[in-house]
Scaffold this motif. Structure first.
Motif, PDB file in Angstrom:
ATOM      1  N   LEU A  41       0.795  -1.227   0.000  1.00  0.00           N
ATOM      2  CA  LEU A  41       0.000   0.000   0.000  1.00  0.00           C
ATOM      3  C   LEU A  41       0.829   1.280   0.000  1.00  0.00           C
ATOM      4  CD1 LEU A  41      -2.759  -1.085   2.541  1.00  0.00           C
ATOM      5  CD2 LEU A  41      -3.056  -0.717   0.096  1.00  0.00           C
ATOM      6  N   TYR A  42       2.014   1.249   0.581  1.00  0.00           N
ATOM      7  CA  TYR A  42       2.833   2.461   0.665  1.00  0.00           C
ATOM      8  C   TYR A  42       3.138   3.093  -0.694  1.00  0.00           C
ATOM      9  CZ  TYR A  42       4.301   3.905   5.320  1.00  0.00           C
ATOM     10  OH  TYR A  42       4.341   4.468   6.555  1.00  0.00           O
ATOM     11  N   PRO A  43       3.382   2.305  -1.749  1.00  0.00           N
ATOM     12  CA  PRO A  43       3.681   2.939  -3.037  1.00  0.00           C
ATOM     13  C   PRO A  43       2.577   3.857  -3.543  1.00  0.00           C
ATOM     14  CG  PRO A  43       4.317   0.636  -3.087  1.00  0.00           C
ATOM     15  CD  PRO A  43       3.567   0.843  -1.815  1.00  0.00           C
ATOM     16  N   TYR A  44       1.355   3.663  -3.080  1.00  0.00           N
ATOM     17  CA  TYR A  44       0.227   4.447  -3.588  1.00  0.00           C
ATOM     18  C   TYR A  44      -0.037   5.697  -2.752  1.00  0.00           C
ATOM     19  CZ  TYR A  44      -0.655   0.280  -6.351  1.00  0.00           C
ATOM     20  OH  TYR A  44      -0.527  -0.769  -7.231  1.00  0.00           O
ATOM     21  N   SER A  45       0.755   5.972  -1.781  1.00  0.00           N
ATOM     22  CA  SER A  45       0.724   7.157  -0.910  1.00  0.00           C
ATOM     23  C   SER A  45       0.394   6.740   0.520  1.00  0.00           C
ATOM     24  CB  SER A  45      -0.284   8.224  -1.371  1.00  0.00           C
ATOM     25  OG  SER A  45      -1.611   7.858  -1.045  1.00  0.00           O
ATOM     26  N   PRO A  68       8.954  -0.723  -5.314  1.00  0.00           N
ATOM     27  CA  PRO A  68       8.172   0.518  -5.208  1.00  0.00           C
ATOM     28  C   PRO A  68       7.397   0.914  -6.463  1.00  0.00           C
ATOM     29  CG  PRO A  68      10.458   1.038  -5.605  1.00  0.00           C
ATOM     30  CD  PRO A  68      10.387  -0.454  -5.498  1.00  0.00           C
ATOM     31  N   CYS A  69       7.493   0.133  -7.527  1.00  0.00           N
ATOM     32  CA  CYS A  69       6.781   0.457  -8.769  1.00  0.00           C
ATOM     33  C   CYS A  69       5.641  -0.530  -8.966  1.00  0.00           C
ATOM     34  CB  CYS A  69       7.739   0.441  -9.953  1.00  0.00           C
ATOM     35  SG  CYS A  69       8.981   1.750  -9.895  1.00  0.00           S
ATOM     36  N   ASP A 109       1.087   5.470 -10.038  1.00  0.00           N
ATOM     37  CA  ASP A 109       0.936   6.928 -10.058  1.00  0.00           C
ATOM     38  C   ASP A 109      -0.391   7.373 -10.650  1.00  0.00           C
ATOM     39  OD1 ASP A 109       3.470   7.408  -8.936  1.00  0.00           O
ATOM     40  OD2 ASP A 109       4.424   7.070 -10.886  1.00  0.00           O
ATOM     41  N   GLN A 110      -1.359   6.480 -10.682  1.00  0.00           N
ATOM     42  CA  GLN A 110      -2.654   6.803 -11.267  1.00  0.00           C
ATOM     43  C   GLN A 110      -3.755   6.641 -10.222  1.00  0.00           C
ATOM     44  OE1 GLN A 110      -3.413   4.774 -14.994  1.00  0.00           O
ATOM     45  NE2 GLN A 110      -1.224   4.660 -15.472  1.00  0.00           N
ATOM     46  N   PHE A 111      -4.815   7.417 -10.399  1.00  0.00           N
ATOM     47  CA  PHE A 111      -5.959   7.314  -9.490  1.00  0.00           C
ATOM     48  C   PHE A 111      -6.593   5.930  -9.574  1.00  0.00           C
ATOM     49  CE2 PHE A 111     -10.580   7.588  -8.930  1.00  0.00           C
ATOM     50  CZ  PHE A 111     -10.638   8.008  -7.610  1.00  0.00           C
ATOM     51  N   THR A 112      -6.623   5.355 -10.776  1.00  0.00           N
ATOM     52  CA  THR A 112      -7.188   4.012 -10.949  1.00  0.00           C
ATOM     53  C   THR A 112      -6.433   2.989 -10.117  1.00  0.00           C
ATOM     54  OG1 THR A 112      -7.799   4.601 -13.214  1.00  0.00           O
ATOM     55  CG2 THR A 112      -7.831   2.264 -12.640  1.00  0.00           C
ATOM     56  N   GLY A 113      -5.115   3.118 -10.075  1.00  0.00           N
ATOM     57  CA  GLY A 113      -4.314   2.190  -9.289  1.00  0.00           C
ATOM     58  C   GLY A 113      -4.592   2.308  -7.807  1.00  0.00           C
ATOM     59  N   VAL A 122      10.959   9.976  -1.377  1.00  0.00           N
ATOM     60  CA  VAL A 122      11.885   9.725  -2.476  1.00  0.00           C
ATOM     61  C   VAL A 122      11.093   9.640  -3.770  1.00  0.00           C
ATOM     62  CG1 VAL A 122      13.589   8.126  -3.438  1.00  0.00           C
ATOM     63  CG2 VAL A 122      13.489   8.515  -0.964  1.00  0.00           C
ATOM     64  N   SER A 123      11.586  10.282  -4.810  1.00  0.00           N
ATOM     65  CA  SER A 123      10.926  10.248  -6.115  1.00  0.00           C
ATOM     66  C   SER A 123      11.419   9.036  -6.903  1.00  0.00           C
ATOM     67  CB  SER A 123      11.226  11.529  -6.905  1.00  0.00           C
ATOM     68  OG  SER A 123      10.715  12.656  -6.225  1.00  0.00           O
ATOM     69  N   TYR A 124      10.476   8.329  -7.512  1.00  0.00           N
ATOM     70  CA  TYR A 124      10.797   7.142  -8.300  1.00  0.00           C
ATOM     71  C   TYR A 124      10.319   7.358  -9.735  1.00  0.00           C
ATOM     72  CZ  TYR A 124      11.456   4.801  -3.786  1.00  0.00           C
ATOM     73  OH  TYR A 124      11.880   4.454  -2.529  1.00  0.00           O
ATOM     74  N   SER A 125      11.073   6.842 -10.670  1.00  0.00           N
ATOM     75  CA  SER A 125      10.663   6.888 -12.076  1.00  0.00           C
ATOM     76  C   SER A 125      10.164   5.506 -12.468  1.00  0.00           C
ATOM     77  CB  SER A 125      11.844   7.296 -12.965  1.00  0.00           C
ATOM     78  OG  SER A 125      12.936   6.416 -12.783  1.00  0.00           O
ATOM     79  N   CYS A 126       8.852   5.340 -12.445  1.00  0.00           N
ATOM     80  CA  CYS A 126       8.253   4.035 -12.725  1.00  0.00           C
ATOM     81  C   CYS A 126       7.609   4.049 -14.125  1.00  0.00           C
ATOM     82  CB  CYS A 126       7.198   3.697 -11.671  1.00  0.00           C
ATOM     83  SG  CYS A 126       7.893   3.524 -10.009  1.00  0.00           S
TER      84      CYS A 126
END
Length: 330
Positions: A187-191, A246-247, A252-256, A326-330
């Motif tokens: 759950l953490y990856p989604y905020s 973390p990806c 990074d989407q509301f649907t996710g 931390v910023s991730y590029s997924c």
């Protein structure tokens, strides 16, 4: 450490010993047990929310880098444990009340153990059942246990009773043993907001399913199997999200965010509802013995699930937690 170990032993053995104890009470008491078990996790969660634990934000340090900042709790840890002690004291007083009174006990408390059955069974005419006050449930239990005694081991495990025992074991692995350990990874990856709101919503699932178990105490076998497949699929999705952290999927989407929250809440609802149905089944079909094995397999499944996730996390390092600052590029 000694107190923690003692408390853990009491917690693990309570379902094994207390579930058979409930066989001497009316059927509604098994649903009350599931509701109380659910509230025992809901109340501490609500206390944690009131305490403000887990509220994390990102602030800049002296060098301008973003670092995690944990907000201080609103009240001390001592106050938190005192509140939990009040809950445990209320449980103790309730148990003493049950033991000292005959409130809610069945009229016929004879054991249904098949070892006490005689070879010659009395023949009871249906027209005289009401006059002799013979409980039809007891007759049904005797028939079921005699059928089990005539089965071989392979026949038993492929019977409805054996399959339900396996489902009890399987759902315990998923919802009690494995699920709590992958919450943060999944759950953490989604905020952090998704994490907290989802966990809070999941704590309400068990009480709601316990209430539903009063209204719907049983389902057909095919429906229970379908629910098990659905619950297993939902667990697989949340496990995959934890594995890909973390990806995680659609991170990074509301649907996710919506999908992962819905999957977690629905998983709790489905798997806990299955457990309520299985508890009602074993109480109805096997009585004391069935509830005993229901509790035993619950603890065995919980242990196996926890050990497997522990090995995957600490030794194989299968999961990686996403840092919120931390910023991730997924």
């Amino acid at each position: 450490m000694g107190f923690s170990l003692t408390l853990s032993l009491v917690d693990c053995t309570s379902s094994v010993t207390f579930l058979p104890f409930l066989d001497r009470y009316e059927p509604i008491y098994i649903n009350a047990y599931f509701l109380g078990e659910a509230l025992s996790s809901l109340f501490p969660a609500l206390l944690g929310i009131a305490q403000g634990v887990g509220q994390t934000s990102c602030i800049k340090n002296e060098t301008g880098q973003l670092v995690e900042y944990n907000s201080p709790p609103r009240f001390s840890v001592k106050a938190y444990f005192l509140a939990l002690s009040v809950i445990m004291l209320a449980s103790l007083l309730s148990f003493i009340t049950l033991c000292l009174t005959r409130m809610g006990r069945k009229k016929d408390t004879k054991s249904n153990d098949s070892s006490n059955l005689k070879d010659a069974r009395p023949v009871v005419e249906l027209s005289t059942v009401e006059k002799t006050n013979i409980d039809l449930d007891i007759i049904e239990n005797i028939d079921a246990m005699e059928t089990e005694c005539q089965m071989t081991r392979d026949e038993f495990w492929f019977s409805e009773h054996g399959i339900y025992l396996f489902l009890c074991f399987w759902t315990s692995i998923l919802i009690i043993g494995a699920t709590p350990s992958i919450q943060s990874f999944s759950l953490y990856p989604y905020s952090i907001e998704v994490y907290h709101h989802t966990i809070i919503a999941c704590q309400f699932a068990y009480p709601l399913m316990s209430f539903l178990g009063v209204l719907v105490p049983s389902l057909r076998s095919r429906h229970i199997y379908i629910l098990t497949v659905i619950g297993t699929g939902l667990f697989a999705y949340t496990f995959m999200a934890a594995k890909l952290s973390p990806c995680s999927p659609l991170v990074d989407q509301f649907t996710g965010r919506l999908l992962i929250s819905f999957s977690w809440v629905l998983k709790y609802c489905v798997l806990y509802f299955i457990r309520v149905l299985l508890g009602n089944y074993f109480r109805r079909k096997s009585g004391h013995r069935g509830l005993f094995w229901f509790g035993v397999l619950t603890q065995i499944g919980s242990l196996i699930g926890a050990v497997v996730i522990y090995l995957l996390t600490d030794h194989l390092h299968l999961f990686r937690e996403r840092k919120i600052c931390v910023s991730y590029s997924c």
